[in-house]
Enzyme design. Sequence first.
Site, PDB file in Angstrom:
ATOM      1  N   SER A  97       0.606  -1.198   0.175  1.00 36.73           N
ATOM      2  CA  SER A  97      -0.091   0.102  -0.094  1.00 36.73           C
ATOM      3  C   SER A  97       0.917   1.282  -0.025  1.00 36.73           C
ATOM      4  O   SER A  97       1.813   1.400  -0.843  1.00 36.73           O
ATOM      5  CB  SER A  97      -0.774   0.217   1.133  1.00 36.73           C
ATOM      6  N   ASP A 128      -9.412  -4.984  -5.273  1.00 35.39           N
ATOM      7  CA  ASP A 128      -8.861  -3.731  -4.550  1.00 35.39           C
ATOM      8  C   ASP A 128      -9.340  -2.686  -5.423  1.00 35.39           C
ATOM      9  O   ASP A 128      -8.892  -2.629  -6.535  1.00 35.39           O
ATOM     10  CB  ASP A 128      -7.233  -4.178  -4.485  1.00 35.39           C
ATOM     11  N   HIS A 171      -7.847  -5.680  -0.721  1.00 36.85           N
ATOM     12  CA  HIS A 171      -6.817  -4.958  -0.192  1.00 36.85           C
ATOM     13  C   HIS A 171      -6.165  -5.386   1.154  1.00 36.85           C
ATOM     14  O   HIS A 171      -6.893  -5.310   1.841  1.00 36.85           O
ATOM     15  CB  HIS A 171      -6.854  -3.304  -0.229  1.00 36.85           C
TER      16      HIS A 171
END
Length: 361
Positions: A195, A299, A329
């Site tokens: 991320s 995601d 995610h």
Amino acid sequence: MEVTYEQQPPPPPPPPEAAAAADITVSSPSLPWRIRIAMKIINTITDASSRQNGTVNRRLLNLFGYRCSPKSSPVEGVSSFDITVEPTRNLWFRLFIPETTSSDLLLPVIVFFHGGGFVYLSPDNKSYDAVCRRFARTVPAVVVSVNYRLAPEHRYPAQYDDGFDVLKYLDDDEKKKGVLPENADLSRCFLAGDSAGANIAHHVAKKACASVFKQLKVIGLVAIQPFFGGEERTEAEIKLASIDPLISVARTDWLWKAFLTPGEGMDRNHEVINVSGPRAVDISKLDFPATKVFIGGFDSLKDWQKRYYEWLKRSGKDVYLVEYPNMVHAFYVFPELRESGQLITEVKDFVEKQCSKVVKT
């Protein structure tokens, strides 16, 4: 090269009367109830701590921090230690050292940057401690998990500066003396993150390409569901807005505002956010490391991640893509998911492949 992991056999084609509905309906990821509850709790805490004025309630976050201490005695074959780099800005890293059968076995070094939208989490978070321990044990590798400064108290480019300063620290013989094990091989260094951490890893890698180190050489980049964006709303952001358990347009907009320093040109098309967009930096002539990009099918950031992969290809870089169609995610921090183990194995294979290309002198 693109690799796609299928979680189940493809379903039979829908009946004709369902065809039109199939075009506009997005199915849901199949996640165990425990993971769904955990993600719901995470969302509740982060939303409650994110104030409308752009600040963060750190006291509330600390109440639910789930932090853990380093373990100098091996746990699951890995010892860990906290190492201070610069106390005035609380720059430190958690070092993970795997047990090895031979002290002559040289180990690659993975410099890892945690996720959390530049605003949340730290290396002593229980989930990230466990993830880095898995990388250290499975690859095996010496893992350096960086505690970079967080926004909005510290905005761009603080996070990138901290990441690069850790590389300089590792390359300094005097500073790192007695810190890294003797069999840590800095000539086989990888940058990794998930991320926001993958965003940081990319930009630190870019800066490392223009720098000269005595021993350290970045030969690989592991970008796990990198946090990129732009002014445009992508198809995935729109379609998965109510399905992705962690990511929404409202949350990411808030995080980008917290991250960027206000000023002219500081919008979501800034090159540190929209890396492949209209203001993208030309990296075609940089000796950019081989990169492996991981994407989840549920995601909502996946379109930006796919564009990143395609941009690296257009720039002439060695890049690989692995997609898990049924994953959301941050799925890989949940070890009970089969796909989490697959990702760890993919990272191991990538590290081994890149290390095999290094010619020792």
